[in-house]
Design an enzyme around this catalytic site. Structure first.
Site, PDB file in Angstrom:
ATOM      1  CB  CYS A  48      -9.182 -22.917   2.576  1.00 57.74           C
ATOM      2  SG  CYS A  48     -10.553 -21.943   3.249  1.00 57.74           S
ATOM      3  N   GLY A  55      -4.278 -14.248  12.760  1.00 54.01           N
ATOM      4  CA  GLY A  55      -5.241 -13.562  11.903  1.00 54.01           C
ATOM      5  C   GLY A  55      -6.470 -14.393  11.628  1.00 54.01           C
ATOM      6  NE  ARG A  56      -4.863 -16.628   6.921  1.00 56.05           N
ATOM      7  CZ  ARG A  56      -3.978 -17.255   6.167  1.00 56.05           C
ATOM      8  NH1 ARG A  56      -4.343 -17.742   5.005  1.00 56.05           N
ATOM      9  NH2 ARG A  56      -2.724 -17.391   6.558  1.00 56.05           N
ATOM     10  CB  CYS A 105     -14.476 -18.238   8.411  1.00 52.26           C
ATOM     11  SG  CYS A 105     -13.605 -19.807   8.608  1.00 52.26           S
ATOM     12  CB  CYS A 135     -11.131 -14.824   4.883  1.00 48.80           C
ATOM     13  SG  CYS A 135      -9.709 -15.892   4.634  1.00 48.80           S
ATOM     14  CB  ALA A 169     -24.117 -29.672   3.335  1.00 51.49           C
ATOM     15  CE1 TYR A 180      -3.864  -2.076  -0.215  1.00 48.14           C
ATOM     16  CE2 TYR A 180      -3.080  -3.167   1.767  1.00 48.14           C
ATOM     17  CZ  TYR A 180      -3.950  -3.114   0.690  1.00 48.14           C
ATOM     18  OH  TYR A 180      -4.894  -4.089   0.515  1.00 48.14           O
ATOM     19  CB  CYS A 214      -7.787 -20.940  10.406  1.00 51.87           C
ATOM     20  SG  CYS A 214      -7.210 -20.269   8.841  1.00 51.87           S
ATOM     21  CE  LYS A 222      -7.700 -29.256   0.160  1.00 50.20           C
ATOM     22  NZ  LYS A 222      -8.742 -29.684  -0.766  1.00 50.20           N
TER      23      LYS A 222
HETATM   24  C1  LIG Z   1      -9.725 -11.232   4.926  1.00 48.21           C
HETATM   25  C2  LIG Z   1      -8.409 -10.622   5.257  1.00 48.21           C
HETATM   26  C3  LIG Z   1      -8.273  -9.249   5.237  1.00 48.21           C
HETATM   27  C4  LIG Z   1      -7.048  -8.661   5.582  1.00 48.21           C
HETATM   28  N1  LIG Z   1      -6.972  -7.302   5.661  1.00 48.21           N
HETATM   29  C5  LIG Z   1      -5.867  -6.723   6.163  1.00 48.21           C
HETATM   30  C6  LIG Z   1      -5.860  -5.345   6.495  1.00 48.21           C
HETATM   31  O1  LIG Z   1      -6.888  -4.672   6.440  1.00 48.21           O
HETATM   32  N2  LIG Z   1      -4.687  -4.814   6.920  1.00 48.21           N
HETATM   33  C7  LIG Z   1      -3.558  -5.569   7.076  1.00 48.21           C
HETATM   34  O2  LIG Z   1      -2.530  -5.035   7.465  1.00 48.21           O
HETATM   35  N3  LIG Z   1      -3.567  -6.897   6.836  1.00 48.21           N
HETATM   36  C8  LIG Z   1      -4.692  -7.494   6.411  1.00 48.21           C
HETATM   37  N4  LIG Z   1      -4.741  -8.855   6.269  1.00 48.21           N
HETATM   38  C9  LIG Z   1      -3.569  -9.663   6.646  1.00 48.21           C
HETATM   39  C10 LIG Z   1      -3.689 -10.144   8.102  1.00 48.21           C
HETATM   40  O3  LIG Z   1      -3.609  -9.089   9.004  1.00 48.21           O
HETATM   41  C11 LIG Z   1      -2.581 -11.150   8.445  1.00 48.21           C
HETATM   42  O4  LIG Z   1      -1.356 -10.502   8.350  1.00 48.21           O
HETATM   43  C12 LIG Z   1      -2.590 -12.353   7.528  1.00 48.21           C
HETATM   44  O5  LIG Z   1      -3.876 -12.907   7.462  1.00 48.21           O
HETATM   45  C13 LIG Z   1      -1.591 -13.412   8.000  1.00 48.21           C
HETATM   46  O6  LIG Z   1      -1.902 -13.835   9.291  1.00 48.21           O
HETATM   47  P1  LIG Z   1      -2.585 -15.282   9.570  1.00 48.21           P
HETATM   48  O7  LIG Z   1      -1.754 -16.274   8.831  1.00 48.21           O
HETATM   49  O8  LIG Z   1      -2.517 -15.447  11.051  1.00 48.21           O
HETATM   50  O9  LIG Z   1      -3.966 -15.201   9.035  1.00 48.21           O
HETATM   51  C14 LIG Z   1      -5.938  -9.466   5.909  1.00 48.21           C
HETATM   52  C15 LIG Z   1      -6.088 -10.847   5.912  1.00 48.21           C
HETATM   53  C16 LIG Z   1      -7.299 -11.425   5.605  1.00 48.21           C
HETATM   54  C17 LIG Z   1      -7.443 -12.916   5.663  1.00 48.21           C
HETATM   55  S1  SF4 Z   2     -11.892 -19.081   5.007  1.00 46.47           S
HETATM   56 FE1  SF4 Z   2     -10.235 -20.570   5.201  1.00 46.47          FE
HETATM   57  S2  SF4 Z   2      -8.417 -19.290   5.445  1.00 46.47           S
HETATM   58 FE2  SF4 Z   2     -10.124 -17.943   5.743  1.00 46.47          FE
HETATM   59  S3  SF4 Z   2     -10.377 -17.939   7.948  1.00 46.47           S
HETATM   60 FE3  SF4 Z   2     -11.717 -19.538   7.183  1.00 46.47          FE
HETATM   61  S4  SF4 Z   2     -10.534 -21.427   7.237  1.00 46.47           S
HETATM   62 FE4  SF4 Z   2      -9.121 -19.729   7.491  1.00 46.47          FE
END
Ligand SMILES: Cc1cc2nc3c(=O)[nH]c(=O)nc-3n(C[C@H](O)[C@H](O)[C@H](O)COP(=O)(O)O)c2cc1C
Ligand code: SF4
Length: 642
Positions: free
Chosen positions: A345, A318-319, A362, A349, A393, A172, A342, A430
């Protein structure tokens, strides 16, 4: 306490957190069309605070209308936004969580449709992925935006937030200035490392001046862009101490930009858990402020050890917060078996948000994004509900119906419950798909909902027992095209291959390059079997734009698998697959021919339900073959309605 490091408190410039678990910013699309905060967004965030997380960082919040990344991104470019934004810290504080607002400007990573004008950037170089033309910012505009970030931080403080995070990551605007890949200015904001850093350092200094010394401010960075021509970790190690000197109290260490191969900013199941922690460590080595680690971490053990080792001071999950809002409390209470995991996948999201232009949810948590609607009402009267089919389902429907007080029985014709999850969880990377199955069966057991396997329900049984309502979740059966020779004993179905029902033979030809075909090829290659995939379409049905698609193509290629597109299979003859590509007749020899050509809904019981006037809802693949997301969400809705 099992994870003492994760559950120790930490203080960032006077803000003390009850634990070191962070919910990082995640764009949802839940904001109102006028960029104000909605009830939906507040309810969703509040539900995560209720789950025990110490620090919640909101999703992107635009400091300028031209900086929105998607149409309903929340905004903070005028005082009018303050009352709406104030609802967020107010809601999160009720559960003891601290609230930080992420201040954002998308720069070139947005669309004209989202902002109503041409995007602005350090240089007029269009985004690699979006291809949207953009305009280089003037010096006056740079000064305006430095001020916009400072004013936004002041408003966030006024709205009651405990901290602000500057979004300097993921390609960004701030990241664009830092990067020689996107910043080719020849004034004082471009050129050398120091000049490219100037815009970000000016923003930090202006924000610090606005909010005072005792308000926590930090920055999220991509420690390495991982693109040719971009900056790398050594640049970030040099830049991090400069940001600290300019006034940041912490660094949130992410990775990658939009065009990083394999989508590592939001890494898919194909990437190792904790893959980015070494970069957090590299930043910790050069600064004295707390560093937040992130990147495919949802294993509490991994998180705890990372903190213990000193790789990071806090960990972002995050997720995992989308899939299970109660994740942190469950970890704290040692209730690991109750965690809904999570799978990385990305379908429900980030891919929904970015590629389908829909709000995030999700795949495995149908309640994510619906928190504002509250729980489905208790069933009055409670009915005898039969759920026929124990795939995703059916299981989802059974959980929702039994939570409402219905007397639910689940019937499955196969030996084991799980439906397509049984095969979908077999290809490399997976296995987490099976976690949802284990979790859902545990929830059903807790609610004393029986799942009867090897129980093929017939029309007669329905007539005999007359359930008061039925959810038909019988799934789908594989279909093939009318190709001569397809009845050869060498021909097997992909699901049978993945579930070990057939003996593997070498070499293999897979017919169909959709996800099932590609993942089956990946599976066979991982077992050392040479594979050729023949696909009728001229272009790959599984693109490389999604992270999983990218890694599937890469793995298949590097294991020597062959993908042949535009291949019209004409017949199977003595073990040879004959096909036409354009005007050329070709042939592949195979010891095993695997079909992955699609599926057709199984609705054979619908007629009897109609005949007996038993209320029913058809869900998942039985309605129309689709992804696990649709199956689980549709099942959940049906259980809530029946
Ligand atoms: C749906 C979604 C939206 C995201 N939006 C942002 C955001 O607004 N700002 C940001 O810095 N990162 C954003 N991210 C990245 C997350 O903050 C995070 O860094 C990323 O999902 C990796 O962490 P995780 O593996 O624990 O999910 C987003 C991620 C997802 C899945
Ligand atoms: S849609 Fe998939 S990657 Fe996203 S939060 Fe749910 S399980 Fe995690």
């Amino acid at each position: 306490m099992q994870f003492p490091h994760l559950f120790s408190s930490v203080t960032i410039n006077g803000m003390t957190l009850k634990n070191r678990a962070v919910m990082p910013p995640m764009g949802t699309g839940y904001g109102n069309p006028d960029s104000t905060v909605s009830d939906r967004l507040v309810a969703y965030l509040s539900r995560r605070a209720q789950g025990g997380t110490g620090l919640i960082i909101t999703e992107v919040c635009a400091v300028d209308a031209r900086g929105k990344g998607f149409p309903n991104e929340i905004g903070i470019w005028s005082d009018a936004f303050i009352p709406g934004l104030a609802r967020i810290p107010e809601a999160l504080h009720l559960f003891g969580a601290k609230a930080a607002l992420q201040l954002h400007h998308a720069g070139r990573e947005t669309f004209e449709d989202a902002i109503g004008t041409i995007p602005e950037a350090p240089s007029a170089i269009p985004s690699v992925i979006l291809g949207q033309p953009c305009e280089a910012m003037s010096l006056e505009r740079i000064t305006q935006l430095v001020e916009a970030f400072a004013s936004a931080a002041g408003r966030a403080k006024e709205a009651g937030f405990d901290a602000v995070e500057l979004h300097g990551a993921h390609g960004y605007l701030l990241n664009q200035f830092l990067s020689p890949f996107s910043n080719q200015r020849d004034d004082k904001y471009g050129g050398s490392d120091e000049s490219r850093a100037r815009f970000v350092l000016e923003i930090i200094a202006a924000v610090r001046k606005k909010v005072g010394n005792d308000f926590p401010v930090w920055i999220r960075v991509s420690a390495d862009e991982l693109v040719r021509g971009g900056y790398d970790l050594s640049f970030m190690q040099k830049f991090a101490p400069m940001m600290v000197s300019a006034g940041v109290d912490a660094i949130h260490c992410s990775v990658g930009v939009y065009s990083t191969p394999g989508g590592l900013s939001i890494a898919s199941m194909d990437t190792e858990p904790g893959f980015n922690l070494f970069r957090a460590r590299a930043l910790k080595d050069v600064v004295h402020v707390p560093v937040i680690g992130v990147g495919r971490i949802n294993n509490p053990e991994l998180a705890d050890q990372a903190i213990a080792r000193g790789d990071a001071d806090l960990i972002s999950f995050g997720r995992q917060h989308l899939t299970d809002p109660d994740f942190i409390n469950k970890v704290r209470d040692g209730a690991l078996d109750d965690i809904r995991w999570c799978t990385a996948c990305n379908q429900g999201c980030i891919e929904r948000l970015s590629f389908e232009m829909k709000s995030a949810t999700c795949s495995f948590n149908p309640e994510c994004g619906g928190e504002h609607k509250g729980q489905a009402p208790k069933a009055k009267p409670s009915k005898r509900v039969w759920v026929i089919g124990a795939g995703p389902a059916g299981l989802s429907a059974a959980m929702a119906a039994s939570a409402r007080g219905h007397k639910v029985k689940v019937f499955e014709k196969e030996e084991k419950p799980g439906g397509q999850l049984l095969s979908a969880s077999q290809p490399p990377h997976k296995s987490a798909f099976k976690d949802w199955l284990i979790w859902s069966l545990r929830q059903l057991k807790k609610s004393s909902t029986p799942v009867h396997c090897q129980n093929l329900i017939s029309k007669e049984e329905i007539k005999q027992h007359m359930p008061e309502a039925v959810i038909l979740a019988c799934g789908a059966y594989p279909v093939t095209l009318p190709i001569p020779g397809l009845d050869s004993e060498k021909v097997v179905d992909a699901r049978d291959v993945l579930t070990g029902k057939v003996e593997l033979k070498s070499p293999a030809v897979v017919l169909g390059a959709g996800y099932v075909g590609m993942e089956t090829a990946d599976y066979l290659l991982s077992k050392g079997i040479p594979v050729t995939v023949l696909e009728m379409q001229a272009f790959p049905p599984v693109g490389k734009l999604t992270a999983h698609g990218y890694w599937l193509h890469k793995r298949i290629k590097s294991a020597g698998g062959r993908l042949i597109f535009g291949a019209q299979v004409t017949c199977i003859e003595a073990g040879d697959v004959r096909y036409r590509q354009g005007d050329t007749e070709r042939m592949e020899n195979a010891a095993m021919i695997v079909t992955a050509m699609g599926a057709k809904s199984d609705n054979s019981l619908e007629d009897v339900l109609k005949e007996l006037s038993i209320p029913y809802i058809i869900v998942g693949d039985a309605k129309s073959p689709r992804r696990v997301l649709e199956a689980i969400h549709e099942g959940h809705r049906a259980g809530g309605e029946i």
